[in-house]
Scaffold this motif. Structure first.
Motif, PDB file in Angstrom:
ATOM      1  N   THR A   1       0.828  -1.199   0.000  1.00  0.00           N
ATOM      2  CA  THR A   1       0.000   0.000   0.000  1.00  0.00           C
ATOM      3  C   THR A   1       0.868   1.256   0.000  1.00  0.00           C
ATOM      4  O   THR A   1       2.047   1.189   0.359  1.00  0.00           O
ATOM      5  CB  THR A   1      -0.904   0.041   1.251  1.00  0.00           C
ATOM      6  N   PRO A   2       0.285   2.399  -0.358  1.00  0.00           N
ATOM      7  CA  PRO A   2       1.044   3.657  -0.314  1.00  0.00           C
ATOM      8  C   PRO A   2       1.339   4.131   1.107  1.00  0.00           C
ATOM      9  O   PRO A   2       2.063   5.098   1.290  1.00  0.00           O
ATOM     10  CB  PRO A   2       0.111   4.655  -1.012  1.00  0.00           C
ATOM     11  N   TRP A   3       0.779   3.481   2.126  1.00  0.00           N
ATOM     12  CA  TRP A   3       1.001   3.918   3.518  1.00  0.00           C
ATOM     13  C   TRP A   3       1.896   2.924   4.265  1.00  0.00           C
ATOM     14  O   TRP A   3       1.803   2.772   5.469  1.00  0.00           O
ATOM     15  CB  TRP A   3      -0.320   4.136   4.251  1.00  0.00           C
ATOM     16  N   THR A   4       2.757   2.253   3.570  1.00  0.00           N
ATOM     17  CA  THR A   4       3.829   1.390   4.089  1.00  0.00           C
ATOM     18  C   THR A   4       3.338   0.126   4.787  1.00  0.00           C
ATOM     19  O   THR A   4       3.874  -0.268   5.819  1.00  0.00           O
ATOM     20  CB  THR A   4       4.818   2.156   5.005  1.00  0.00           C
TER      21      THR A   4
ATOM     22  N   GLU B   1       9.071   6.640  -1.734  1.00  0.00           N
ATOM     23  CA  GLU B   1       7.879   7.340  -2.213  1.00  0.00           C
ATOM     24  C   GLU B   1       6.797   7.361  -1.136  1.00  0.00           C
ATOM     25  O   GLU B   1       6.109   8.363  -0.952  1.00  0.00           O
ATOM     26  CB  GLU B   1       7.348   6.659  -3.483  1.00  0.00           C
ATOM     27  N   GLU B   2       6.660   6.252  -0.391  1.00  0.00           N
ATOM     28  CA  GLU B   2       5.684   6.205   0.697  1.00  0.00           C
ATOM     29  C   GLU B   2       5.970   7.278   1.739  1.00  0.00           C
ATOM     30  O   GLU B   2       5.063   7.947   2.233  1.00  0.00           O
ATOM     31  CB  GLU B   2       5.659   4.823   1.366  1.00  0.00           C
TER      32      GLU B   2
ATOM     33  N   ASN C   1       4.879  10.565   0.421  1.00  0.00           N
ATOM     34  CA  ASN C   1       3.416  10.658   0.460  1.00  0.00           C
ATOM     35  C   ASN C   1       2.935  10.959   1.875  1.00  0.00           C
ATOM     36  O   ASN C   1       2.035  11.781   2.073  1.00  0.00           O
ATOM     37  CB  ASN C   1       2.772   9.359  -0.028  1.00  0.00           C
TER      38      ASN C   1
END
Length: 178
Positions: free
Chosen positions: A124-127, A154-155, A158
């Motif tokens: 996920t984008p939230w690690t 990148e996470e 973000n």
């Protein structure tokens, strides 16, 4: 995020990392701060899937009526006998923490019992790395494992964009955990 602080000592969830070890199943009795109640038309089949597929254990049961399941502390599920269950899984899900080393085995165990029940694992984008499972009761269950925080990822960028930064960088101190 400056009003928040590191309170990980309250949680059974270990610090993120590839070598994180899950806590032992928790057999203590406590006032449950939150729990999930899931209706099932087949307590025995549901119990089997939750134990063999998802790694829960039966804390106690009332024959033909209810089974109280648990994994770690504060991961409580009540399977309750019902005449019927939803025909499809809802959009809503409930998530349970796990460690990275458990994700693949959880997915494999569930696929062995119900081949089409698993989606993922996916990052996920939230690690986190997540695996979604649709149980025999058509409950949507997500097991989520925190990945180690990489401040150059990148996470991390973000998360920083929404005000979540590790200690000493930018706003607040969230203990390096998102």
């Amino acid at each position: 995020m400056s009003d928040y602080y590191d309170a990980f000592e309250m949680s059974p969830v270990p610090a993120p990392g590839p070598d994180a070890v899950p806590p032992e199943p928790f057999r203590g009795i406590y006032g449950m701060p939150a729990f999930v109640t899931i209706p099932t038309s087949d307590l025995a089949a549901s119990l089997d899937f939750w134990v063999r597929g998802l790694g829960f254990f039966e804390l106690f049961g009332i024959p033909g009526t209810l089974v109280h399941l648990r994994r770690w502390a504060f991961q409580d599920v009540l399977l309750v006998a019902a005449d019927s269950v939803a025909e499809r899984a809802p959009a809503m899900s409930v998530s349970f923490a796990c460690v990275l080393g458990e994700v693949d085995a959880l997915a494999e165990s569930c696929r062995a019992l119900r081949p089409d029940s698993v989606d993922g694992p996916r990052d996920t984008p939230w690690t986190t790395r997540d695996v979604e499972v649709i149980t025999p009761e058509n409950a949507r269950i997500v097991f989520t494992a925190a990945k180690p925080f990489d401040p150059d990822s990148e996470e991390a960028r973000n998360l920083a964009a929404v005000g979540i930064t590790p200690p000493g960088i930018g706003r607040g101190d969230n203990g390096g955990h998102a």
